[in-house]
Write an enzyme that holds these catalytic residues in place. Sequence first.
Site, short mmCIF file in Angstrom:
data_model
loop_
_atom_site.label_atom_id
_atom_site.label_comp_id
_atom_site.label_asym_id
_atom_site.label_seq_id
_atom_site.Cartn_x
_atom_site.Cartn_y
_atom_site.Cartn_z
CB SER A 66 11.97 -6.05 12.28
OG SER A 66 12.65 -5.25 11.35
CG ASP A 100 8.76 0.96 10.33
OD1 ASP A 100 9.94 1.33 10.17
OD2 ASP A 100 8.47 -0.18 10.74
CG HIS A 141 11.34 -0.43 12.82
ND1 HIS A 141 10.70 -1.18 11.85
CD2 HIS A 141 12.28 -1.25 13.36
CE1 HIS A 141 11.24 -2.39 11.80
NE2 HIS A 141 12.20 -2.45 12.70
#
Length: 714
Positions: A562, A648, A683
Amino acid sequence: MADRAAPPVAKKVPTQRVHHGDVVVDDYEWMRDKEDPEVIAYLEAQNAFVEQETAHLAQLRRDIFGEIKSRVQETDMSVPTRSGRFWYFTRTTEGQQYAVSCRCPIASPDDWTPPEVTPGVALPGEEIVFDANAEARGHDFFSLGATSVSHDGDWLAYSTDVKGDERYTLRIRNLVTGELLPDTIAGIAAGATWSRDARYVFYSTVDDAWRPDTVWRHEVGSAEPDVQVFHEPDERYWVGIGTTQSEDYLVLSVGSKVTSEALVLSADDPTGEFVSVAGRTDGVDYSVEHARIAGQDWFVIVHNGERDGVKAIDFAVDLVPVGDFGARRELIPHRPGRRIEDVDCFRDYLVLSYRADALPRLAIADLRRVDGIPAPDDFVEVTFPQELRSAGLGANAEWDTPRLRIVYTSYVDPAEVFDLDVATGERTLLRRQPVLGGYDPDDYTAVREWAVAGDGTRVPVSLVFRRDLDRSAPAPMLLYGYGSYETCLDPGFSVARLSMLDRGMVMAFAHVRGGGEMGRLWYENGKTLSKKNTFTDFIDVARHLIDTGWTSPDHLVAEGGSAGGLLVGAVVNLAPELFNGVLAAVPFVDALTSILDPSLPLTVIEWDEWGDPLHDPEVYAYMKSYSPYENVAPRPYPAILAENSLHDTRVLFVEAAKWVARLQECTTSENPVLLKTEMTAGHGGVSGRYKQWEETAFELAWILQQSGAPAGRG
């Protein structure tokens, strides 16, 4: 290597982007449309290329999966936590992907000793609260958002996501009769909060940019429209709702990255009006809890506001009487270097959670021993023998608990859950995370070192390895980093990590600026126009580990996910020669493009973290100078594995897809650049513990290969 297979070649469709007079031509922006069959075909072709390039690791993946599985007690259960009339706990069963939430009745009101548990053996009166395996049946992906039980224990509100886009559907079940009510609320955020009388459920919805912006009140069993309780129009702020530990108050929280507000409402008046405790002041971040001290009700405020003209950068704690918000007084003063994170309030205790010297800590004030308001010296630290460790409050659902549930772990110690008798200091161990196969913590060790950044800042580095590691030669090493949002990489145990350590690898954690390990200024000095400190800190840590003989560039692999993917993506542009591999999970690598577009999920909220490049040319130029995708150029990149998820909503799949296309086009080395896309996930990646172990095994096999570690365990 001349016969190495070539990756899929992405077509180029020049798209022009113009901001602040700067013209950028992006050849791969066409990939943004996930409904485009050509985009899906490209992602699937990249997946096929990954399978081809990693096929030789199949046996190693199977070995690692088997090692993880063999170390985990698959049929297991958590320590029961008392809430109301029941003990609540979860069970896992061998062969099942998900945990099952269960409960059994307490023996009496003064029953505070959790029942002894045996995995696979039912407790007297045990019943299932929620079976995620049954709910997940027929879905490729399953995520549980909320499992909220009403105060009386009769109702369950739960939310689920079966796509990975974090849009949840809320349902309500009667736990006494088993009846599933027709009440169904789709497209909401994850959480759910009951009113004390179990007549209402509060929940949040999100706007088009995926920002939780509105709180609603739903009357259970009613066909009447839900009532909007609060709406936040400012796109910089999110909203959420919960309760105080005492359950006497509902708390509506509003927050940006730097500013927050807390509004409260008596739990006995769920249809009343919320009242702000301390207003909203730009740059002031605070949270609120409810305490009863010396017979008086107070709100406890953890804040970074000013007192006597001095800002509490690392936070302080104030008290304000319920009903007289103007009579505010200090409880714990600000002290630089002690970052106060929270105060949990119970009938007999105040528990201070803070961090110092890059480690999380706990201190407790026993209100039974205090005459009136406790002084700062009345907070006594809970100590532990391991230097590099984490400790925090566990599940303490009851406000009037006579003992405190605490969780402890370290890099080498599996998690321990114990009850602390505050008066005597006695600790009753309730559970130690089982690690099968003869695991011995004494076979491993962890140390803290300090790298020196270019500006002289000392950057902490944590290293974990086997005690019998041969230090006479550079070791294979994985260097992990994050460095955003004040997130801390605290010590913690990992079963999967053992598969690396037992093959002679060293696991290193770079506690770079932008994280929160060293206090709020550590975070402030790694964000917005100081963001590059995050990247150069990581590079300086890598050089320190190479220069001190821990590893070498041929054996060093970097990993980040991320915002940590942004970190390693920027680093590999700045210093590709330091690494033999880079793993970037759901990487935020096209940061400038995303932060320029306020219609994208969470963008405006993120401006406090990165700056606003849409309106500020200085921020635009600064972000363009480090954004990984913008700065890919012909250079000898190491092997790169990028992983993303099609659904995501936090970091869109297109970021990694574009980044990899440009890397494959530009790299001057023969090291493979791979893109692996989960086509049915969000995610957090795949769901289900066995699927997650398989994914972990895939990653670790690739890391071991790139680090030069042996395939077999030592």
